[in-house]
Design a protein around this motif. Structure first.
Motif, PDB file in Angstrom:
ATOM      1  N   ILE A 139      -3.603  -4.379 -48.977  1.00 14.08           N
ATOM      2  CA  ILE A 139      -4.176  -5.485 -48.211  1.00 14.08           C
ATOM      3  C   ILE A 139      -3.368  -5.710 -46.936  1.00 14.08           C
ATOM      4  O   ILE A 139      -3.918  -5.867 -45.844  1.00 14.08           O
ATOM      5  CB  ILE A 139      -4.240  -6.760 -49.071  1.00 14.08           C
ATOM      6  CG1 ILE A 139      -5.177  -6.536 -50.260  1.00 14.08           C
ATOM      7  CG2 ILE A 139      -4.694  -7.961 -48.241  1.00 14.08           C
ATOM      8  CD1 ILE A 139      -5.216  -7.659 -51.264  1.00 14.08           C
ATOM      9  N   VAL A 140      -2.050  -5.713 -47.071  1.00 16.98           N
ATOM     10  CA  VAL A 140      -1.193  -5.844 -45.884  1.00 16.98           C
ATOM     11  C   VAL A 140      -1.390  -4.639 -44.959  1.00 16.98           C
ATOM     12  O   VAL A 140      -1.401  -4.777 -43.734  1.00 16.98           O
ATOM     13  CB  VAL A 140       0.287  -5.999 -46.292  1.00 16.98           C
ATOM     14  CG1 VAL A 140       1.185  -6.002 -45.055  1.00 16.98           C
ATOM     15  CG2 VAL A 140       0.494  -7.275 -47.086  1.00 16.98           C
ATOM     16  N   ALA A 141      -1.540  -3.464 -45.541  1.00 18.51           N
ATOM     17  CA  ALA A 141      -1.762  -2.260 -44.740  1.00 18.51           C
ATOM     18  C   ALA A 141      -3.049  -2.369 -43.921  1.00 18.51           C
ATOM     19  O   ALA A 141      -3.105  -1.929 -42.766  1.00 18.51           O
ATOM     20  CB  ALA A 141      -1.816  -1.033 -45.632  1.00 18.51           C
ATOM     21  N   ALA A 142      -4.089  -2.960 -44.500  1.00 14.61           N
ATOM     22  CA  ALA A 142      -5.351  -3.150 -43.778  1.00 14.61           C
ATOM     23  C   ALA A 142      -5.172  -4.120 -42.618  1.00 14.61           C
ATOM     24  O   ALA A 142      -5.690  -3.898 -41.514  1.00 14.61           O
ATOM     25  CB  ALA A 142      -6.430  -3.646 -44.735  1.00 14.61           C
ATOM     26  N   LEU A 143      -4.438  -5.203 -42.854  1.00 19.24           N
ATOM     27  CA  LEU A 143      -4.150  -6.153 -41.776  1.00 19.24           C
ATOM     28  C   LEU A 143      -3.392  -5.454 -40.640  1.00 19.24           C
ATOM     29  O   LEU A 143      -3.714  -5.615 -39.459  1.00 19.24           O
ATOM     30  CB  LEU A 143      -3.320  -7.322 -42.308  1.00 19.24           C
ATOM     31  CG  LEU A 143      -4.003  -8.258 -43.318  1.00 19.24           C
ATOM     32  CD1 LEU A 143      -2.966  -9.197 -43.935  1.00 19.24           C
ATOM     33  CD2 LEU A 143      -5.101  -9.073 -42.637  1.00 19.24           C
ATOM     34  N   ALA A 144      -2.385  -4.681 -41.018  1.00 21.19           N
ATOM     35  CA  ALA A 144      -1.563  -3.983 -40.016  1.00 21.19           C
ATOM     36  C   ALA A 144      -2.395  -2.986 -39.223  1.00 21.19           C
ATOM     37  O   ALA A 144      -2.227  -2.849 -38.005  1.00 21.19           O
ATOM     38  CB  ALA A 144      -0.401  -3.277 -40.707  1.00 21.19           C
ATOM     39  N   SER A 145      -3.292  -2.276 -39.892  1.00 19.32           N
ATOM     40  CA  SER A 145      -4.131  -1.288 -39.217  1.00 19.32           C
ATOM     41  C   SER A 145      -5.010  -1.943 -38.159  1.00 19.32           C
ATOM     42  O   SER A 145      -5.143  -1.445 -37.035  1.00 19.32           O
ATOM     43  CB  SER A 145      -4.993  -0.555 -40.248  1.00 19.32           C
ATOM     44  OG  SER A 145      -5.901   0.324 -39.623  1.00 19.32           O
ATOM     45  N   LYS A 146      -5.619  -3.064 -38.519  1.00 18.46           N
ATOM     46  CA  LYS A 146      -6.477  -3.788 -37.574  1.00 18.46           C
ATOM     47  C   LYS A 146      -5.682  -4.273 -36.374  1.00 18.46           C
ATOM     48  O   LYS A 146      -6.118  -4.149 -35.221  1.00 18.46           O
ATOM     49  CB  LYS A 146      -7.121  -4.982 -38.282  1.00 18.46           C
ATOM     50  CG  LYS A 146      -8.127  -4.619 -39.352  1.00 18.46           C
ATOM     51  CD  LYS A 146      -9.482  -4.384 -38.738  1.00 18.46           C
ATOM     52  CE  LYS A 146     -10.553  -4.222 -39.798  1.00 18.46           C
ATOM     53  NZ  LYS A 146     -11.880  -4.000 -39.208  1.00 18.46           N
ATOM     54  N   LEU A 147      -4.521  -4.840 -36.642  1.00 23.18           N
ATOM     55  CA  LEU A 147      -3.700  -5.382 -35.563  1.00 23.18           C
ATOM     56  C   LEU A 147      -3.172  -4.276 -34.646  1.00 23.18           C
ATOM     57  O   LEU A 147      -3.083  -4.449 -33.427  1.00 23.18           O
ATOM     58  CB  LEU A 147      -2.542  -6.195 -36.143  1.00 23.18           C
ATOM     59  CG  LEU A 147      -2.939  -7.531 -36.788  1.00 23.18           C
ATOM     60  CD1 LEU A 147      -1.793  -8.087 -37.618  1.00 23.18           C
ATOM     61  CD2 LEU A 147      -3.360  -8.534 -35.722  1.00 23.18           C
ATOM     62  N   ARG A 148      -2.824  -3.125 -35.224  1.00 22.43           N
ATOM     63  CA  ARG A 148      -2.348  -2.001 -34.421  1.00 22.43           C
ATOM     64  C   ARG A 148      -3.422  -1.542 -33.439  1.00 22.43           C
ATOM     65  O   ARG A 148      -3.135  -1.225 -32.279  1.00 22.43           O
ATOM     66  CB  ARG A 148      -1.910  -0.835 -35.311  1.00 22.43           C
ATOM     67  CG  ARG A 148      -0.494  -0.956 -35.846  1.00 22.43           C
ATOM     68  CD  ARG A 148      -0.008   0.385 -36.376  1.00 22.43           C
ATOM     69  NE  ARG A 148      -0.854   0.917 -37.423  1.00 22.43           N
ATOM     70  CZ  ARG A 148      -0.701   0.663 -38.714  1.00 22.43           C
ATOM     71  NH1 ARG A 148       0.281  -0.127 -39.120  1.00 22.43           N
ATOM     72  NH2 ARG A 148      -1.510   1.195 -39.602  1.00 22.43           N
TER      73      ARG A 148
END
Length: 317
Positions: A228-237
């Motif tokens: 879930i955190v990885a998905a947030l990070a991907s979007k923000l990147r």
């Protein structure tokens, strides 16, 4: 068309390797239906086996010799293979599968120097590579899939290439019209990766209540906070990359290795963010990433806090 007398299938991606081997086998059988197929393992190879199996038969059949495990080849195989590739049999096709690493480098270099074809099977690590893979699968099957459905499918089942390929095959077989995001969600929306991106999409849209309720439901049903955190990070990147880029969407896509439609989507979304809000969201997500990977006794709170900060950082339109 019969393949070359020697073909190297190299690289650690097992699915692509297996598919390359299947494709070559099919080409040989199309040209010579009565081909004699022999499979050997380079790690347990016995000296002389290659020469024995490629020797012309009394009936003159085409020979196909498939050898796997080259990354663990023994010395006997290395010696025999080096001798063989210097002067291969005209009525045989030798297909060599090397899964990566330095073992057998002399043989690999000899094959490449000899001009024999090499099929490179590297893992698809970037989302852009997986998106291109899905697009190619549907194009090869003469079927249509919407761009947002491609993205949804990669998010849902993109962790393993074999699973992604199987999902493409299933959708191609079942769909009677163009595949859209709703169909992908019906088939694969329950997957952890898909749930993670639902949380991220809601947070990035500024919908805190929906993001938190989706998050809590996911965690209550056994989802791990890490993806879930990885998905947030991907979007923000994606937003951060596009925010500082200059040029048309196609130019930016080429510079960043992203699909043009993803760049256009990120350009629309980034207009709703201040630089300060984007920096704050990236920082809190980085902190949450460390916390869910062992630095906190309460990883659930870390994710909830990140989701809340992200959702409240979006400017209201």
């Amino acid at each position: 068309m019969t393949p070359a007398a020697v073909v190297l299938v190299g690289g650690p991606e097992d699915y692509l390797g297996a598919r390359a081997m299947d494709r070559i086998r099919g080409q040989v059988r199309e040209a010579a239906p009565d081909v004699e197929v022999t499979r050997l393992n380079a790690a347990s190879y016995s000296a002389g086996s290659l020469a024995m199996n490629v020797s012309p038969s009394l009936f003159g059949e085409q020979k196909l010799i498939e050898i796997d495990g080259l990354e663990a080849m023994n010395d006997a195989f290395l010696a025999d293979a080096l001798k063989y590739v210097a002067q291969p049999e005209p009525d045989a096709v030798l297909v060599l599968r090397h899964g990566g690493g330095v073992r057998g480098k002399k043989l690999l270099d000899t094959i490449k120097a000899g001009g024999w074809p090499v099929v490179d099977c590297q893992p698809l690590k970037k989302d852009a590579e997986k998106i291109a893979f899905v697009t190619t699968e549907f194009k090869a099957a003469s079927r249509r899939i919407e761009p947002d459905a491609v993205h949804a499918l990669v998010n849902a089942v993109g962790a393993q290439l074999a699973e992604l390929a199987a999902a493409c095959s299933q959708l191609i077989a079942d769909a009677t019209t163009a595949v859209d995001a709703a169909m992908v969600d019906r088939y694969y929306g329950g997957r952890v990766e898909a749930t993670a991106f639902k949380v991220a999409d809601a947070a990035m849209a500024g919908n805190g209540p929906l993001a938190l309720s989706t998050l809590r439901h996911a965690l209550d049903t056994g989802a791990d906070p890490v993806p879930i955190v990885a998905a947030l990070a991907s979007k923000l990147r994606s937003l951060a990359k596009v925010a500082g880029a200059q040029g048309s969407s196609s130019q930016i896509a080429k510079q960043l290795g992203m699909q043009p439609w993803l760049v256009e989507q990120a350009q629309r979304e980034v207009r709703r963010w201040t630089p300060e809000g984007l920096v704050r969201s990236i920082q809190v997500t980085a902190e949450a990433d460390a916390q869910v990977k062992g630095l906190s006794r309460d990883p659930v709170y870390a994710v909830e806090h990140a989701v809340t900060v992200i959702a409240t950082s979006v400017r209201r339109s």
